[in-house]
Design a protein around this motif. Sequence first.
Motif, PDB file in Angstrom:
ATOM      1  N   VAL A 185       0.829  -1.215   0.000  1.00 39.46           N
ATOM      2  CA  VAL A 185       0.000   0.000   0.000  1.00 39.46           C
ATOM      3  C   VAL A 185       0.862   1.264   0.000  1.00 39.46           C
ATOM      4  N   GLU A 186       0.242   2.354  -0.468  1.00 43.35           N
ATOM      5  CA  GLU A 186       0.874   3.661  -0.328  1.00 43.35           C
ATOM      6  C   GLU A 186       0.544   4.207   1.067  1.00 43.35           C
ATOM      7  N   PRO A 187       1.328   5.194   1.539  1.00 44.20           N
ATOM      8  CA  PRO A 187       1.184   5.606   2.951  1.00 44.20           C
ATOM      9  C   PRO A 187      -0.109   6.338   3.285  1.00 44.20           C
ATOM     10  N   GLY A 188      -0.780   6.897   2.258  1.00 40.56           N
ATOM     11  CA  GLY A 188      -1.984   7.682   2.549  1.00 40.56           C
ATOM     12  C   GLY A 188      -3.250   6.844   2.655  1.00 40.56           C
ATOM     13  N   VAL A 189      -3.144   5.523   2.488  1.00 36.50           N
ATOM     14  CA  VAL A 189      -4.337   4.666   2.606  1.00 36.50           C
ATOM     15  C   VAL A 189      -4.867   4.762   4.035  1.00 36.50           C
ATOM     16  N   VAL A 190      -6.166   4.999   4.159  1.00 31.75           N
ATOM     17  CA  VAL A 190      -6.783   5.090   5.487  1.00 31.75           C
ATOM     18  C   VAL A 190      -6.997   3.666   6.017  1.00 31.75           C
ATOM     19  N   ARG A 191      -6.712   3.463   7.280  1.00 31.79           N
ATOM     20  CA  ARG A 191      -6.724   2.111   7.854  1.00 31.79           C
ATOM     21  C   ARG A 191      -8.050   1.377   7.603  1.00 31.79           C
ATOM     22  N   ASP A 192      -9.192   2.011   7.877  1.00 33.92           N
ATOM     23  CA  ASP A 192     -10.470   1.297   7.708  1.00 33.92           C
ATOM     24  C   ASP A 192     -10.770   1.020   6.240  1.00 33.92           C
ATOM     25  N   GLU A 193     -10.298   1.925   5.361  1.00 33.78           N
ATOM     26  CA  GLU A 193     -10.533   1.680   3.929  1.00 33.78           C
ATOM     27  C   GLU A 193      -9.741   0.459   3.472  1.00 33.78           C
ATOM     28  N   LEU A 194      -8.540   0.304   4.031  1.00 37.46           N
ATOM     29  CA  LEU A 194      -7.749  -0.890   3.698  1.00 37.46           C
ATOM     30  C   LEU A 194      -8.531  -2.130   4.129  1.00 37.46           C
ATOM     31  N   ASN A 195      -9.050  -2.119   5.355  1.00 39.40           N
ATOM     32  CA  ASN A 195      -9.740  -3.316   5.834  1.00 39.40           C
ATOM     33  C   ASN A 195     -11.045  -3.584   5.086  1.00 39.40           C
ATOM     34  N   ARG A 196     -11.689  -2.513   4.635  1.00 41.07           N
ATOM     35  CA  ARG A 196     -12.897  -2.724   3.806  1.00 41.07           C
ATOM     36  C   ARG A 196     -12.515  -3.440   2.507  1.00 41.07           C
ATOM     37  N   ALA A 197     -11.404  -2.991   1.917  1.00 36.44           N
ATOM     38  CA  ALA A 197     -10.968  -3.615   0.657  1.00 36.44           C
ATOM     39  C   ALA A 197     -10.524  -5.066   0.894  1.00 36.44           C
ATOM     40  N   LEU A 198      -9.996  -5.340   2.083  1.00 33.90           N
ATOM     41  CA  LEU A 198      -9.476  -6.686   2.358  1.00 33.90           C
ATOM     42  C   LEU A 198     -10.579  -7.699   2.658  1.00 33.90           C
ATOM     43  N   GLU A 199     -11.761  -7.171   3.029  1.00 38.05           N
ATOM     44  CA  GLU A 199     -12.878  -8.070   3.383  1.00 38.05           C
ATOM     45  C   GLU A 199     -13.161  -9.071   2.264  1.00 38.05           C
ATOM     46  N   ALA A 200     -13.095  -8.602   1.028  1.00 39.39           N
ATOM     47  CA  ALA A 200     -13.387  -9.472  -0.121  1.00 39.39           C
ATOM     48  C   ALA A 200     -12.413 -10.649  -0.174  1.00 39.39           C
ATOM     49  N   HIS A 201     -11.265 -10.492   0.443  1.00 46.06           N
ATOM     50  CA  HIS A 201     -10.248 -11.565   0.432  1.00 46.06           C
ATOM     51  C   HIS A 201     -10.256 -12.346   1.746  1.00 46.06           C
TER      52      HIS A 201
END
Length: 435
Positions: A103-119
């Motif tokens: 990831v790039e450093p500006g990714v917001v923590r909860d947005e990362l986890n939302r994207a990871l849910e699919a995986h």
Amino acid sequence: MGMFEELKEIVGEENFSDRAEELLVYSRDSSFFQETPICVVRPRTGDEVARIVRLASEKRVPIIPRGAGTNPCGEVVGRAIVLDLSGMNRIIEVNERDMYAVVEPGVVRDELNRALEAHNLFFPPDPASSRVATIGGMLANNSSGLHAVKYGTTQDYVLALEVVLPSGEVIETGTLARKSSSGYNLCRLFVGSEGTLGVITRATLRLLPIPEHRETVAFTIDSLDELGGVQEAVMALLPAAFEYMDEICLRVLAEKEGLKVGGGSGIIAVEFDGVRGEAEACAERLRGRFGEELSTGDIWEMRKTLVPLLATYSDKSPLAVTEDIGVPVSKAPDAIRRVKGIYGEAGFEVAVYGHLGDGNLHMRVFGEPTPELEQAADEVYSYVIDAGGTISSEHGIGRLRKKYMEAQHGPALELMKRIKQALDPEGIMNPGCML
Ligand SMILES: Cc1cc2nc3c(=O)[nH]c(=O)nc-3n(C[C@H](O)[C@H](O)[C@H](O)COP(=O)(O)OP(=O)(O)OC[C@H]3O[C@@H](n4cnc5c(N)ncnc54)[C@H](O)[C@@H]3O)c2cc1C
């Protein structure tokens, strides 16, 4: 060409600002510190970051990396070029089989986890600010949260980093392997460095599978004397989260959040996760064993809203001094007593809450910032250091706690300064922060 023109050439006119109204916004973070920056730049790529840092180094102009600005310690406030990294927010890769994300450093923590849910994966460190805090800020502060008792802190999830050094040189450190005993652990050096050693432009983060089930049990305690026994019983069951909130917190939650409770001098909230039957069985072992069980509302949501709610408790402001101390786990009950005693004797009321499972206690002191308050804060910190604890478990040092670094680290502080000098001889990276 002047420096501003050169910066505009690197990031484009629209990503540069020296306008008074924008500088005002960037003159603060979540602390009480305030200083107007020289200008703000919003890079979009690692290459732009490297060119900006190289320019700042040539001109010997200070530079401050900034994520969402949620740190409460004055870490992103200063007369400098503010490097706003929130626009570098791409999730570059999610690797399901090897369970990592780049990831790039500006990714917001909860947005990362939302994207990871699919995986069916997640990135465990969870500061209460996770809706806005960025991965860059979390790395630079070694952030953590409710689930650190089981899952550890941000540093435990870093496989590799790309870093722009204060000279503008770009390095990559770490590997995709889960274990490595090759060379100095530079990832750990940059984690927790509060933007003083370089700019993290890319991170490879270790992920875990999302637990099948979460089970919560929450109950009151009648007195602080019960805490030791509660701690022993809960820790033996490997909780995923284990929180304490004192009587002031209990009253505020009852009044403002509709928590139904008959009495008590504090709240304990515990979460177990994993396979459903196992998590439920652990919770069952605690049910009926201590005080009144709480069943109204979502105790974790209440815990997240606690800090702003404490502002409604008294006509005095809830001040964030000594707000992030950490002691060995078994000493947490004593630390709560000591903190209340020290502030009480100085004439201040204090609300204490925090992570009973890892010894990290947060607090808000009601009053004005007077010399008496500062003296009480000094006393709290010296108690914590004597107890083998830390002046900050997760929020960082910044400008707020700098004066206690010597007492905390002794001669090791000198080594930290030499590392800083070796990497940043011109002292351009976030000067005045931490060291
Ligand atoms: C209401 C509230 C609740 C909070 N709860 C918690 C909590 O539960 N747990 C916890 O740990 N913290 C908590 N915090 C503190 C804070 O949110 C965290 O430290 C967070 O991770 C900071 O992220 P940020 O993006 O806001 O970083 P910023 O505040 O912008 O920056 C923090 C530090 O990181 C540096 N930095 C930022 N990006 C980079 C980069 N790319 N490279 C190098 N350095 C960089 C900055 O220079 C600065 O030193 C809380 C704060 C608030 C306001």
